[in-house]
Write a protein that holds these residues in place. Structure first.
Motif, PDB file in Angstrom:
ATOM      1  N   PRO A 146     -45.395  42.891  20.401  1.00  7.17           N
ATOM      2  CA  PRO A 146     -46.472  42.169  21.101  1.00  7.17           C
ATOM      3  C   PRO A 146     -47.475  41.530  20.138  1.00  7.17           C
ATOM      4  CG  PRO A 146     -46.082  44.304  22.134  1.00  7.17           C
ATOM      5  CD  PRO A 146     -45.303  44.291  20.855  1.00  7.17           C
ATOM      6  N   LEU A 147     -47.733  42.194  19.016  1.00  7.90           N
ATOM      7  CA  LEU A 147     -48.653  41.627  18.033  1.00  7.90           C
ATOM      8  C   LEU A 147     -48.071  40.366  17.405  1.00  7.90           C
ATOM      9  CD1 LEU A 147     -49.763  44.952  16.283  1.00  7.90           C
ATOM     10  CD2 LEU A 147     -50.903  43.724  18.149  1.00  7.90           C
ATOM     11  N   THR A 150     -48.324  37.536  20.105  1.00  5.04           N
ATOM     12  CA  THR A 150     -49.677  37.005  20.263  1.00  5.04           C
ATOM     13  C   THR A 150     -50.080  36.167  19.048  1.00  5.04           C
ATOM     14  OG1 THR A 150     -50.569  39.107  19.425  1.00  5.04           O
ATOM     15  CG2 THR A 150     -50.454  38.831  21.813  1.00  5.04           C
ATOM     16  N   ILE A 153     -48.331  32.843  19.503  1.00  7.03           N
ATOM     17  CA  ILE A 153     -48.992  32.104  20.580  1.00  7.03           C
ATOM     18  C   ILE A 153     -50.291  31.481  20.074  1.00  7.03           C
ATOM     19  CG2 ILE A 153     -50.198  32.345  22.789  1.00  7.03           C
ATOM     20  CD1 ILE A 153     -48.117  34.421  23.617  1.00  7.03           C
ATOM     21  N   ALA A 154     -51.067  32.289  19.325  1.00  6.94           N
ATOM     22  CA  ALA A 154     -52.349  31.792  18.804  1.00  6.94           C
ATOM     23  C   ALA A 154     -52.157  30.621  17.847  1.00  6.94           C
ATOM     24  CB  ALA A 154     -53.095  32.927  18.101  1.00  6.94           C
ATOM     25  N   TYR A 159     -41.540  30.056  19.779  1.00  9.88           N
ATOM     26  CA  TYR A 159     -41.327  31.466  20.098  1.00  9.88           C
ATOM     27  C   TYR A 159     -40.097  32.033  19.402  1.00  9.88           C
ATOM     28  CZ  TYR A 159     -37.311  30.824  23.247  1.00  9.88           C
ATOM     29  OH  TYR A 159     -36.064  30.565  23.759  1.00  9.88           O
ATOM     30  N   GLU A 251     -52.873  36.594  29.693  1.00  2.00           N
ATOM     31  CA  GLU A 251     -51.541  36.952  29.212  1.00  2.00           C
ATOM     32  C   GLU A 251     -51.584  37.791  27.931  1.00  2.00           C
ATOM     33  OE1 GLU A 251     -47.260  34.780  28.121  1.00  2.00           O
ATOM     34  OE2 GLU A 251     -49.082  33.600  28.338  1.00  2.00           O
ATOM     35  N   SER A 252     -52.361  37.378  26.952  1.00  2.00           N
ATOM     36  CA  SER A 252     -52.397  38.092  25.674  1.00  2.00           C
ATOM     37  C   SER A 252     -52.929  39.515  25.835  1.00  2.00           C
ATOM     38  CB  SER A 252     -53.262  37.327  24.662  1.00  2.00           C
ATOM     39  OG  SER A 252     -52.683  36.092  24.342  1.00  2.00           O
ATOM     40  N   THR A 253     -53.972  39.692  26.618  1.00  2.00           N
ATOM     41  CA  THR A 253     -54.551  41.026  26.838  1.00  2.00           C
ATOM     42  C   THR A 253     -53.563  41.922  27.568  1.00  2.00           C
ATOM     43  OG1 THR A 253     -56.748  40.037  26.975  1.00  2.00           O
ATOM     44  CG2 THR A 253     -56.516  42.289  27.772  1.00  2.00           C
ATOM     45  N   ILE A 255     -50.262  41.681  27.564  1.00  3.44           N
ATOM     46  CA  ILE A 255     -49.167  42.021  26.648  1.00  3.44           C
ATOM     47  C   ILE A 255     -49.597  43.113  25.677  1.00  3.44           C
ATOM     48  CG2 ILE A 255     -47.824  41.125  24.688  1.00  3.44           C
ATOM     49  CD1 ILE A 255     -47.517  38.516  26.232  1.00  3.44           C
ATOM     50  N   ASN A 256     -50.853  43.074  25.235  1.00  4.13           N
ATOM     51  CA  ASN A 256     -51.337  44.060  24.275  1.00  4.13           C
ATOM     52  C   ASN A 256     -51.395  45.469  24.854  1.00  4.13           C
ATOM     53  OD1 ASN A 256     -51.605  42.497  21.974  1.00  4.13           O
ATOM     54  ND2 ASN A 256     -53.676  41.819  22.503  1.00  4.13           N
TER      55      ASN A 256
END
Length: 412
Positions: A146-147, A150, A153-154, A159, A251-253, A255-256
């Motif tokens: 996940p890290l 993200t 994505i950032a 992908y 989404e990012s939160t 996934i984390n």
């Protein structure tokens, strides 16, 4: 012993990557739905395809592991994963991606039916600790992925870079494994009174007070394998979706949250690996962990505070990790003569879970809603606990635990 540690290190690297692969389809669901112009339920079927491939692979993987040896099978599994990881981001259609997912499932069967026996044979006195560490390294991979996602994505990067990095590591590790010596498959011991040539050998077996039966103990452990995989698979696949749709996280939160879940899994298997053969009876863990999962899942349905959700995700990681590995080791202890084949039976249950659970939960999400997926998971946890209670009673009878004081998991 040094060569066995070198072997184990390479095997555990494979399982760091496998921990990432178990999440990679679910966490790229948004990208893949766009790439193949479909919906989330269809992408969840790609995870089912991995299960179908595992099921097919089990028709030959266990037998080949026992006959050809663990080493060539582990290397073969690594190569299959390299192909899968390179192919999926470039797949022009859903059908082609589905075919490569089948290939990954075959690799999973080959990897499981060769790695677990190799660890049991390499570390016979700490077999349960060696096998449960597999889950620790899978948790490391599941924490890292996940890290990575993200980060990409950032940076607005393709992908597929995640897939390619994993493929490269798999390839390097496969090359390294060609130089590693593995212990002999299904090691034998010489019975007292045999000559120096060891002509009268037989496979080492524990002294059973009551002989275990496949239709009873074996089938129960297979079902435990199914429920254990189902428990963590539902969370890995749907927790992020639940956090987004029901709680309203971005989404990012969301996934984390899976990183906290995976970190909990890492902590629990380190504790288990340290204490299993000394303090805890693993069958007790098989009963206790589903009970904790029921409580945590029930809380998940009513909580909306982010920090409380982090704690719940961590607890779920603690109580759903390592159970499949305990089932594999238990099966090998009940039926020690053909470890590759007996491992294949438990892996069969995981392949069925990989087929059934994504498809079923995808349908639940499509027609009822993601909340009901976690109600279904509570039911699975109840079944898992009941199965563990039964196998605990049988284990005590088979190894005569009532009259002999010893750690439950230790070989007689």
């Amino acid at each position: 012993m040094g060569e066995n540690i070198r072997m184990a290190a390479s095997l555990y690297i494979n399982y760091i990557l496998l921990g990432m692969i178990n999440l990679i389809i679910a966490l790229h669901m948004g990208f893949l739905t766009v790439q193949f112009d479909t919906d989330a339920a269809a992408i969840s079927m790609l995870i089912s395809a991995i299960g179908i491939g595992k099921l097919f692979g089990l028709s030959f993987a266990g037998k080949l592991s026992d006959s050809l040896g663990r080493k060539p099978m582990v290397i073969t599994a690594g190569i299959l994963y390299v192909i899968f990881l390179i192919a999926v981001p470039f797949s022009p259609t859903y059908g082609i991606a589905f075919a490569f997912a089948l290939l990954a499932g075959m690799g999973n069967s080959i990897l499981d039916t060769s790695t677990y026996p190799a660890l049991i044979e390499g570390f016979p006195k700490r077999a349960s600790s060696a096998t449960v560490l597999v889950k620790a390294f899978m948790s490391i991979g599941a924490t890292i992925l996940p890290l990575m996602i993200t980060f990409f994505i950032a940076k607005e990067l393709f992908y597929g870079y995640t897939f390619f990095i994993m493929a490269f590591v798999f390839l390097i590790n496969a090359v390294h494994l060609t130089t590693v010596k593995f212990p002999k498959a299904n090691m034998v011991v010489v019975e007292p009174g045999t000559d120096n040539n060891g002509e009268n050998k037989k496979k080492a077996e524990p002294h059973f007070a009551v002989k275990p039966r496949f239709w009873r103990e074996g089938v129960t452990v297979i079902f435990i394998g199914f429920t254990s995989v189902s428990l963590f698979m539902i969370i890995q696949t749907w927790m992020a979706t639940f956090a987004e749709e029901i709680i309203g996280m971005d989404e990012s939160t969301a996934i984390n949250l899976l990183s906290y879940y995976s970190f909990g899994g890492f902590i629990t298997v380190i504790l288990l690996a340290t204490m299993l053969d000394r303090v805890f009876r693993p069958v007790t863990i098989l009963i206790l962990y589903p009970l904790i999962a029921i409580a945590a899942l029930s809380a998940l349905l009513f909580v909306t505070n982010y920090y409380v959700l982090v704690v719940i995700a961590f607890i779920l990681g603690l109580c759903t990790s390592g159970l499949f590995q305990l089932a594999v080791t238990l099966m090998a202890e009940f039926f020690p003569g053909r470890k590759g084949t007996s491992t294949a039976f438990v892996t069969l249950s995981s392949s069925i879970a990989f087929i059934v659970i994504p498809s079923l939960t995808g349908l639940i999400n499509r027609h009822i809603g993601v909340t009901y997926i976690f109600l279904f998971e509570i039911a699975v946890a109840v079944v898992a606990m009941a199965l563990a209670v039964f196998v605990s009673v049988r284990y005590r009878k088979i190894f005569n635990i009532t009259t002999r004081k010893r750690v439950l998991w230790r070989n007689p």
